[in-house]
Design a protein around this motif. Structure first.
Motif, PDB file in Angstrom:
ATOM      1  N   GLY A  62      13.015  -7.103  55.027  1.00 51.73           N
ATOM      2  CA  GLY A  62      14.201  -6.299  55.299  1.00 51.73           C
ATOM      3  C   GLY A  62      14.305  -5.893  56.758  1.00 51.73           C
ATOM      4  O   GLY A  62      15.400  -5.901  57.345  1.00 51.73           O
ATOM      5  N   MET A  63      13.179  -5.540  57.367  1.00 52.77           N
ATOM      6  CA  MET A  63      13.198  -5.172  58.776  1.00 52.77           C
ATOM      7  C   MET A  63      13.531  -6.367  59.662  1.00 52.77           C
ATOM      8  O   MET A  63      14.280  -6.228  60.638  1.00 52.77           O
ATOM      9  CB  MET A  63      11.843  -4.584  59.175  1.00 52.77           C
ATOM     10  CG  MET A  63      11.513  -3.270  58.487  1.00 52.77           C
ATOM     11  SD  MET A  63       9.897  -2.618  58.966  1.00 52.77           S
ATOM     12  CE  MET A  63      10.173  -2.304  60.699  1.00 52.77           C
ATOM     13  N   VAL A  64      12.980  -7.516  59.333  1.00 56.98           N
ATOM     14  CA  VAL A  64      13.300  -8.718  60.109  1.00 56.98           C
ATOM     15  C   VAL A  64      14.785  -9.039  59.998  1.00 56.98           C
ATOM     16  O   VAL A  64      15.449  -9.388  60.986  1.00 56.98           O
ATOM     17  CB  VAL A  64      12.441  -9.904  59.632  1.00 56.98           C
ATOM     18  CG1 VAL A  64      12.912 -11.203  60.275  1.00 56.98           C
ATOM     19  CG2 VAL A  64      10.972  -9.654  59.951  1.00 56.98           C
ATOM     20  N   ILE A  68      16.665  -8.403  63.507  1.00 62.81           N
ATOM     21  CA  ILE A  68      16.718  -9.691  64.195  1.00 62.81           C
ATOM     22  C   ILE A  68      17.826 -10.579  63.660  1.00 62.81           C
ATOM     23  O   ILE A  68      18.739 -10.974  64.399  1.00 62.81           O
ATOM     24  CB  ILE A  68      15.351 -10.418  64.094  1.00 62.81           C
ATOM     25  CG1 ILE A  68      14.252  -9.587  64.762  1.00 62.81           C
ATOM     26  CG2 ILE A  68      15.427 -11.804  64.741  1.00 62.81           C
ATOM     27  CD1 ILE A  68      12.871 -10.182  64.657  1.00 62.81           C
ATOM     28  N   LEU A  69      17.781 -10.917  62.356  1.00 63.88           N
ATOM     29  CA  LEU A  69      18.702 -11.915  61.821  1.00 63.88           C
ATOM     30  C   LEU A  69      20.145 -11.415  61.798  1.00 63.88           C
ATOM     31  O   LEU A  69      21.074 -12.131  62.206  1.00 63.88           O
ATOM     32  CB  LEU A  69      18.259 -12.328  60.419  1.00 63.88           C
ATOM     33  CG  LEU A  69      16.852 -12.952  60.328  1.00 63.88           C
ATOM     34  CD1 LEU A  69      16.529 -13.328  58.889  1.00 63.88           C
ATOM     35  CD2 LEU A  69      16.757 -14.171  61.244  1.00 63.88           C
ATOM     36  N   ASP A  70      20.360 -10.199  61.305  1.00 62.91           N
ATOM     37  CA  ASP A  70      21.717  -9.646  61.220  1.00 62.91           C
ATOM     38  C   ASP A  70      22.085  -8.771  62.415  1.00 62.91           C
ATOM     39  O   ASP A  70      23.127  -8.105  62.397  1.00 62.91           O
ATOM     40  CB  ASP A  70      21.872  -8.821  59.929  1.00 62.91           C
ATOM     41  CG  ASP A  70      21.773  -9.677  58.682  1.00 62.91           C
ATOM     42  OD1 ASP A  70      21.989 -10.903  58.802  1.00 62.91           O
ATOM     43  OD2 ASP A  70      21.464  -9.128  57.605  1.00 62.91           O
ATOM     44  N   ALA A  71      21.244  -8.731  63.431  1.00 61.91           N
ATOM     45  CA  ALA A  71      21.494  -7.857  64.574  1.00 61.91           C
ATOM     46  C   ALA A  71      22.635  -8.382  65.432  1.00 61.91           C
ATOM     47  O   ALA A  71      22.928  -9.586  65.451  1.00 61.91           O
ATOM     48  CB  ALA A  71      20.226  -7.725  65.417  1.00 61.91           C
ATOM     49  N   VAL A  90      26.033  -6.260  59.140  1.00 60.76           N
ATOM     50  CA  VAL A  90      25.618  -5.968  60.510  1.00 60.76           C
ATOM     51  C   VAL A  90      24.303  -5.201  60.477  1.00 60.76           C
ATOM     52  O   VAL A  90      24.168  -4.218  59.734  1.00 60.76           O
ATOM     53  CB  VAL A  90      26.694  -5.162  61.258  1.00 60.76           C
ATOM     54  CG1 VAL A  90      26.185  -4.749  62.637  1.00 60.76           C
ATOM     55  CG2 VAL A  90      27.960  -5.991  61.396  1.00 60.76           C
ATOM     56  N   GLY A  91      23.368  -5.647  61.291  1.00 55.65           N
ATOM     57  CA  GLY A  91      22.084  -4.969  61.391  1.00 55.65           C
ATOM     58  C   GLY A  91      22.019  -4.106  62.635  1.00 55.65           C
ATOM     59  O   GLY A  91      22.947  -3.359  62.955  1.00 55.65           O
ATOM     60  N   ALA A  92      20.917  -4.209  63.345  1.00 57.14           N
ATOM     61  CA  ALA A  92      20.716  -3.396  64.538  1.00 57.14           C
ATOM     62  C   ALA A  92      21.750  -3.735  65.608  1.00 57.14           C
ATOM     63  O   ALA A  92      22.108  -4.894  65.810  1.00 57.14           O
ATOM     64  CB  ALA A  92      19.306  -3.616  65.090  1.00 57.14           C
ATOM     65  N   CYS A  93      22.190  -2.698  66.308  1.00 59.18           N
ATOM     66  CA  CYS A  93      23.215  -2.867  67.349  1.00 59.18           C
ATOM     67  C   CYS A  93      22.531  -2.900  68.715  1.00 59.18           C
ATOM     68  O   CYS A  93      22.562  -1.930  69.473  1.00 59.18           O
ATOM     69  CB  CYS A  93      24.229  -1.726  67.264  1.00 59.18           C
ATOM     70  SG  CYS A  93      25.648  -1.924  68.368  1.00 59.18           S
ATOM     71  N   TRP A  94      21.922  -4.037  69.043  1.00 59.83           N
ATOM     72  CA  TRP A  94      21.238  -4.171  70.328  1.00 59.83           C
ATOM     73  C   TRP A  94      22.220  -4.239  71.492  1.00 59.83           C
ATOM     74  O   TRP A  94      21.835  -4.027  72.646  1.00 59.83           O
ATOM     75  CB  TRP A  94      20.349  -5.410  70.324  1.00 59.83           C
ATOM     76  CG  TRP A  94      19.221  -5.331  69.351  1.00 59.83           C
ATOM     77  CD1 TRP A  94      19.049  -6.084  68.227  1.00 59.83           C
ATOM     78  CD2 TRP A  94      18.116  -4.423  69.385  1.00 59.83           C
ATOM     79  NE1 TRP A  94      17.908  -5.722  67.561  1.00 59.83           N
ATOM     80  CE2 TRP A  94      17.299  -4.697  68.257  1.00 59.83           C
ATOM     81  CE3 TRP A  94      17.720  -3.405  70.246  1.00 59.83           C
ATOM     82  CZ2 TRP A  94      16.141  -3.994  67.976  1.00 59.83           C
ATOM     83  CZ3 TRP A  94      16.562  -2.702  69.972  1.00 59.83           C
ATOM     84  CH2 TRP A  94      15.782  -2.999  68.859  1.00 59.83           C
TER      85      TRP A  94
END
Length: 459
Positions: A62-64, A68-71, A90-94
């Motif tokens: 889940g963290m990956v 990463i994948l959905d970021a 949408v994952g992390a907003c880098w």
């Protein structure tokens, strides 16, 4: 007997070649043996191993996927990190981190003056590499650069203004005067030989003292070069004053950590020696300071430094709002460092003290040459542990209004430009990575130092 031997002779066999060495059984050596011996050596270890494996399987994918994948890696505003805008999970907003990187590094430091911070960062990195890399030459020059030139240069560049420029002129005058004095004294032996003649023996006897006192040609030259370049920059570009209230981000975090680490170690050594002193007054004062500081949390020390300290001094002599927590953090870390170093001093055998005294060494010579090098080597893990704790405790200065790295992240979380459901998790993940890398780097370097210093004790 002869008949039996002759009868069995055709069946006798004597090996004339050595058998080829075979590998150890899988149950004794190899991956399976390691897993059995370390992960499943008992029912409790087997249960804990299976529990850890379940936690990894449950959390890591889940963290990956989120980080990463959905970021989201690029974008100019919050729309790039909203699922209903991009039409996918949408994952992390880098992209938010990339857009606010300058603020995370410099805080509110003026954009046009950030080149001054960059110069300080470069000088700091050069000083750290110079001191920590074992193969770097001229270590004494590196010490002078890191503990004398770098603090003076950082004060001038970061603060700026008439006060900093006056301090720069003073440093240049003092350094130039030392250079002229060294040049004049270099001709003293020749002048004395010319005037004294046969008294050259007295000159030769006086020379070692002159050389020992005026040896550091490289230090004077380095000071002239560094301060001269800063003076040229100040004259051509200008160094307007930047109030410490505008400083923030990684700049303040590194500044507080560096000041705390640099000052806590020598202060800790002095306090540890004072606590073990045979003079009752010195011992009592050291014990009171150490126990009082260790008996209160760092937050209390910061409040005292920020709120109570200005009440005891006149308004015109009140310390700067950033200088107050710097002093508080350094004194707080020094108290803990004193106890770590005292443990190393108590671990020293009595024979080391007796051997040093039998050589005719005084107290300070004994401590500097014999006792302290061995005691500090013993407590390297404790010293580095204190440094790591100090680096993480720099986040507490936000309580007294200082915008450190973590405070800049919290300030951007309320920015409507990047207000998304994933912004907060991304910002704190970035802070966790930053603190982890810094603390992990200090830990790994301390391990390498321990191995290098303990090489002579291996059996």
């Amino acid at each position: 007997m002869t008949d039996a031997t002759s009868e069995n002779a055709p069946y006798a066999f004597v090996r004339t070649e050595t058998l080829q060495q075979e590998s150890a059984p899988l149950s004794v050596a190899g991956p399976l043996a390691w897993i059995r011996g370390n992960l499943f050596s008992s029912p409790l270890n087997a249960i804990l191993t299976l529990l850890c494996v379940w936690l990894v399987i449950d959390t890591v994918p889940g963290m990956v996927r989120f980080y990463i994948l959905d970021a989201v890696w690029s974008g100019t505003n919050r729309d790039a990190c909203l699922a209903d805008k991009v039409g996918r999970p949408v994952g992390a907003c880098w992209a938010y981190i990339a857009d606010r990187t300058q603020y995370f590094i410099y805080g509110s430091y003026p954009v046009a003056e950030r080149w001054r911070v960059n110069i300080v960062f470069v000088m700091f990195a050069l000083g750290v590499v110079w001191l920590l890399w074992n193969k770097m030459p001229l270590k004494k020059v590196g010490l002078f650069f890191f503990f004398v030139i770098l603090p003076a240069s950082a004060f001038i560049l970061l603060l700026g203004g008439p006060r900093a420029e006056s301090f720069l002129r003073f440093l240049i005058i003092v350094t130039f005067a030392l250079a002229v004095l060294h040049l004049v004294l270099s001709f003293v032996p020749g002048l004395m030989k010319y005037w004294v003649g046969e008294g050259q023996l007295a000159v030769e006897e006086a020379m070692p003292a002159w050389k020992r006192f005026y040896r550091p040609k490289r230090l004077i030259l380095l000071s002239l070069v560094v301060f001269g370049l800063i003076a040229v920059l100040a004259d051509s570009i200008g160094l307007p004053r930047v109030d410490t209230g505008l400083w923030g981000g990684m700049t303040v975090t590194f500044l507080i950590a560096a000041v705390g680490i640099v000052f806590s170690l020598p202060l800790g050594v002095i306090l540890a020696l004072g606590r073990r002193s045979k003079l009752p007054i010195i011992q009592l004062l050291s014990v009171i300071f150490i126990e009082f500081v260790r008996g209160v949390p760092l937050i209390t020390v910061l409040f005292m430094a920020n709120t109570m300290l200005p009440l005891f001094v006149p308004q015109e002599y009140s310390p700067d709002r950033l200088l107050r927590p710097l002093i508080g953090v350094a004194l707080f870390a020094a108290a803990y460092m004193a106890e770590v170093i005292r443990g190393g001093l108590q671990a020293m055998p009595k024979g080391q003290y007796e051997g040093a005294m039998s050589l005719g060494l005084g107290y300070w010579q004994m401590m500097r040459l014999i006792i302290l090098p061995q005691a500090l080597r013993i407590v390297i893990p404790g010293i580095v542990n204190t440094f790591i704790g100090l680096f993480k405790d720099t986040t507490l200065v936000t309580i007294v209004g200082i915008f450190d790295f973590l405070r800049t992240i919290e300030a951007t979380l309320v920015d409507p430009t990047w207000a998304t459901p994933t912004t907060r998790a991304t910002g704190y993940a970035f802070a966790a990575i930053f603190y982890f890398l810094c603390c992990w780097g200090m830990s790994r370097y301390s391990i390498s130092v321990e191995k290098r210093l303990a090489a002579g004790q291996r059996r």
